[in-house]
Motif scaffolding. Structure first.
Motif, PDB file in Angstrom:
ATOM      1  N   SER A   3       0.620  -1.236   0.022  1.00 47.07           N
ATOM      2  CA  SER A   3      -0.035  -0.098   0.140  1.00 47.07           C
ATOM      3  C   SER A   3       0.850   1.234   0.224  1.00 47.07           C
ATOM      4  CB  SER A   3      -0.944  -0.010   1.104  1.00 47.07           C
ATOM      5  OG  SER A   3      -0.251  -0.147   2.510  1.00 47.07           O
ATOM      6  N   GLU A   4       2.078   1.129   0.446  1.00 45.69           N
ATOM      7  CA  GLU A   4       2.859   2.303   0.428  1.00 45.69           C
ATOM      8  C   GLU A   4       3.822   2.559  -0.914  1.00 45.69           C
ATOM      9  OE1 GLU A   4       5.638   1.187   3.708  1.00 45.69           O
ATOM     10  OE2 GLU A   4       4.151   1.790   5.313  1.00 45.69           O
ATOM     11  N   LEU A   5       3.505   1.568  -1.798  1.00 43.92           N
ATOM     12  CA  LEU A   5       4.377   1.802  -3.136  1.00 43.92           C
ATOM     13  C   LEU A   5       3.604   2.772  -3.897  1.00 43.92           C
ATOM     14  CD1 LEU A   5       4.819  -1.876  -4.281  1.00 43.92           C
ATOM     15  CD2 LEU A   5       6.565  -0.405  -3.325  1.00 43.92           C
ATOM     16  N   GLN A   6       4.381   3.779  -4.613  1.00 43.48           N
ATOM     17  CA  GLN A   6       3.873   4.578  -5.545  1.00 43.48           C
ATOM     18  C   GLN A   6       3.842   3.996  -7.071  1.00 43.48           C
ATOM     19  OE1 GLN A   6       5.405   8.368  -5.662  1.00 43.48           O
ATOM     20  NE2 GLN A   6       4.366   9.394  -7.273  1.00 43.48           N
ATOM     21  N   VAL A   7       2.987   3.754  -7.776  1.00 40.43           N
ATOM     22  CA  VAL A   7       2.792   3.228  -8.989  1.00 40.43           C
ATOM     23  C   VAL A   7       2.553   4.229 -10.093  1.00 40.43           C
ATOM     24  CG1 VAL A   7       1.709   1.335 -10.406  1.00 40.43           C
ATOM     25  CG2 VAL A   7       1.623   1.092  -7.871  1.00 40.43           C
ATOM     26  N   CYS A   8       3.275   4.089 -11.149  1.00 43.76           N
ATOM     27  CA  CYS A   8       3.316   5.217 -12.417  1.00 43.76           C
ATOM     28  C   CYS A   8       1.834   5.234 -12.605  1.00 43.76           C
ATOM     29  CB  CYS A   8       4.253   4.620 -13.340  1.00 43.76           C
ATOM     30  SG  CYS A   8       4.258   5.592 -14.680  1.00 43.76           S
ATOM     31  N   ASN A   9       1.274   6.229 -13.159  1.00 42.52           N
ATOM     32  CA  ASN A   9      -0.024   6.496 -13.646  1.00 42.52           C
ATOM     33  C   ASN A   9      -0.089   6.066 -14.971  1.00 42.52           C
ATOM     34  OD1 ASN A   9      -1.027   7.426 -11.286  1.00 42.52           O
ATOM     35  ND2 ASN A   9      -0.376   9.632 -11.424  1.00 42.52           N
ATOM     36  N   ARG A  10       0.977   6.049 -15.605  1.00 44.07           N
ATOM     37  CA  ARG A  10       0.838   5.613 -17.071  1.00 44.07           C
ATOM     38  C   ARG A  10       1.276   4.160 -17.349  1.00 44.07           C
ATOM     39  NH1 ARG A  10       4.789   8.166 -21.848  1.00 44.07           N
ATOM     40  NH2 ARG A  10       3.857   6.957 -23.595  1.00 44.07           N
ATOM     41  N   CYS A  11       2.341   3.672 -16.643  1.00 40.29           N
ATOM     42  CA  CYS A  11       2.686   2.098 -16.547  1.00 40.29           C
ATOM     43  C   CYS A  11       2.438   1.400 -15.366  1.00 40.29           C
ATOM     44  CB  CYS A  11       4.105   1.909 -17.246  1.00 40.29           C
ATOM     45  SG  CYS A  11       5.447   2.541 -16.136  1.00 40.29           S
ATOM     46  N   VAL A  12       3.210   0.534 -15.117  1.00 42.75           N
ATOM     47  CA  VAL A  12       2.899  -0.178 -13.751  1.00 42.75           C
ATOM     48  C   VAL A  12       4.120  -0.266 -13.090  1.00 42.75           C
ATOM     49  CG1 VAL A  12       0.841  -1.268 -14.346  1.00 42.75           C
ATOM     50  CG2 VAL A  12       2.806  -2.347 -14.939  1.00 42.75           C
ATOM     51  N   MET A  13       5.147   0.361 -13.489  1.00 47.11           N
ATOM     52  CA  MET A  13       6.590   0.330 -12.777  1.00 47.11           C
ATOM     53  C   MET A  13       6.239   1.129 -11.386  1.00 47.11           C
ATOM     54  SD  MET A  13       8.872  -1.555 -13.993  1.00 47.11           S
ATOM     55  CE  MET A  13      10.283  -1.118 -13.401  1.00 47.11           C
ATOM     56  N   ASP A  14       6.812   0.847 -10.515  1.00 49.21           N
ATOM     57  CA  ASP A  14       6.476   1.216  -9.365  1.00 49.21           C
ATOM     58  C   ASP A  14       7.834   1.478  -8.341  1.00 49.21           C
ATOM     59  OD1 ASP A  14       6.987  -1.118  -7.720  1.00 49.21           O
ATOM     60  OD2 ASP A  14       4.991  -1.733  -7.843  1.00 49.21           O
ATOM     61  N   SER A  15       7.736   1.914  -7.035  1.00 43.21           N
ATOM     62  CA  SER A  15       8.945   2.160  -6.188  1.00 43.21           C
ATOM     63  C   SER A  15       9.707   0.992  -5.501  1.00 43.21           C
ATOM     64  CB  SER A  15       8.409   3.151  -4.946  1.00 43.21           C
ATOM     65  OG  SER A  15       7.265   2.838  -4.398  1.00 43.21           O
ATOM     66  N   THR A  16       9.318  -0.140  -6.129  1.00 41.72           N
ATOM     67  CA  THR A  16      10.122  -1.296  -5.861  1.00 41.72           C
ATOM     68  C   THR A  16      11.489  -1.155  -6.635  1.00 41.72           C
ATOM     69  OG1 THR A  16       8.808  -2.666  -7.489  1.00 41.72           O
ATOM     70  CG2 THR A  16       8.428  -3.065  -5.232  1.00 41.72           C
ATOM     71  N   ASP A  17      11.302  -0.459  -7.735  1.00 41.78           N
ATOM     72  CA  ASP A  17      12.488   0.202  -8.238  1.00 41.78           C
ATOM     73  C   ASP A  17      12.980   1.322  -7.423  1.00 41.78           C
ATOM     74  OD1 ASP A  17      14.487   1.359  -9.865  1.00 41.78           O
ATOM     75  OD2 ASP A  17      13.142   1.900 -11.564  1.00 41.78           O
TER      76      ASP A  17
END
Length: 378
Positions: A3-17
């Motif tokens: 729930s704390e991850l930020q997910v890109c609004n265009r693709c699905v890459m997120d802050s696990t990167d």
């Protein structure tokens, strides 16, 4: 937590990167890298068609009087299978199909390779990696605590292909790599360079139990500089020159050849299935489907909503994960308990061992300045 991850609004890459950067609209730098570096240089229109036509003509001319005019690595996956069909049926090329057996082929992959070869009437050359060395090398990576434990397979595939091409003076290597399904790259912290020999030697010295006398090694300088510019070995990614829609390609392969699909990209290898479907997401929190789906989203082959729906489910069911865990342990000659010990051990990063990251960065900058490589974000 998820729930704390930020997910890109265009693709699905997120802050696990951990290196991801979002703009004020919540769009990530992977997307911006695609717009700035891939789109302007990716021609699947008339320009691409003419460029490919000229390239194929040169390959045929250079191949005159030879048994083969190119070599092509074949894994049994969709990209390489479709590339093989196009090379033979549409381009009229005469490839030697090359397969590297690292000991982990799925039965589906073996079948897919055979049906393609048989129907196209081609020769298949298979290089088998010494299993005892491969096994020890893979256990070295498990012991290291690094996420990129598939390096022993990947490095062997690339090195063997280049070694063969050099030995037999084959100037063109057909490659199924493409922007259409791979325009987003795995972050470096997820999958560090598999051609960093400094790191490989350090790991083998610390964790290996036997010398790798026959395992095929190749340094990045050798295949990026020496083979490319001195020996003039050219890698051709023909799928980048015309529209390539993966779902359509797989449907065609099924109808034309009886080819069978996989649940996920790279699952033609039992080890990679375990590694990408279970080990990476469960031990490190890295789900490579985010990279794969994001590529399909940016190239208009998948909706973001569908990607999020798929990501809400695990890549492998609990039963499948347990079976694969047991299979990998047995295949490697260790107990399930020992494999679990590696899973529970502290996670490491490539920076915890000797590495040539600085050299890779400098080399990448030079190649980008020369216009040889695109500055796609990792």
């Amino acid at each position: 937590m998820q729930s704390e991850l930020q997910v890109c609004n265009r693709c699905v890459m997120d802050s696990t990167d951990s290196k991801i950067v979002f703009d004020e609209h919540g769009v990530c730098d992977h997307c911006h890298s695609f717009d700035a570096n891939v789109v302007p240089n990716w021609h699947t229109d008339a320009q691409g068609k003419e460029e490919l036509k000229a390239l194929v003509a040169k390959m045929k001319k250079d191949g005159e009087g030879r048994e083969f005019d190119c070599i092509m690595g074949m894994s049994g996956g969709a990209d390489s299978s479709y590339m093989l069909h196009v090379a033979v049926k549409e381009f009229g090329l005469r490839p030697l199909v090359f397969h590297v057996d690292g000991g982990w082929n799925s039965q589906v992959a073996v079948n897919n390779i055979n049906v393609m070869i048989d129907k196209l009437g081609l020769d298949l050359y298979t290089e088998v990696i010494n299993w005892e060395e491969m096994k020890d090398f893979q256990l070295t990576y498990f012991k290291s605590g690094l996420p990129n434990i598939d390096v022993p397979q990947d490095h062997a595939f690339i090195a063997t292909l280049y070694n063969f091409a050099e030995k037999h003076e084959i100037k063109y290597i057909l490659n199924g790599g493409n922007f259409s399904t791979e325009c987003v790259r795995n972050p470096l912290e997820w999958l560090y360079h598999g051609s960093d020999l400094s790191q490989i030697k350090d790991l083998c010295k610390k964790f290996g139990t036997r010398p790798l006398k026959t395992y095929p090694f190749s340094s990045v300088l050798r295949h990026k500089i020496y083979l490319r510019y001195i020996r003039k070995v050219q890698v051709v990614k023909a799928l980048n020159y015309f529209p390539y829609i993966k779902e359509d390609a797989m449907a065609f392969l099924q109808d034309e050849y009886g080819w069978q699909s996989y649940p996920q990209k790279h699952f033609e290898s039992r080890f990679t299935k375990f590694y990408e479907g279970y080990w990476l997401p469960e031990k490190f929190g890295y789900d490579t489907r985010k990279v794969q789906f994001s590529s399909l989203i940016l190239t208009g082959q998948m909706t973001r909503a569908k990607a999020l729906e798929e990501l809400a489910k695990p890549a492998l069911t609990a039963d499948d994960a347990r079976q694969e865990f047991e299979y990998v342990a047995t295949k490697l000659g260790i107990t399930v308990g020992e494999l679990q010990k590696y899973f529970d051990a502290p996670n490491k990063t490539y920076r915890d061992y000797k590495n040539q990251e600085a050299l890779f960065r400098v080399g990448s900058k030079v190649l980008k300045l020369l216009g040889i490589e695109r500055a796609v974000k990792r």
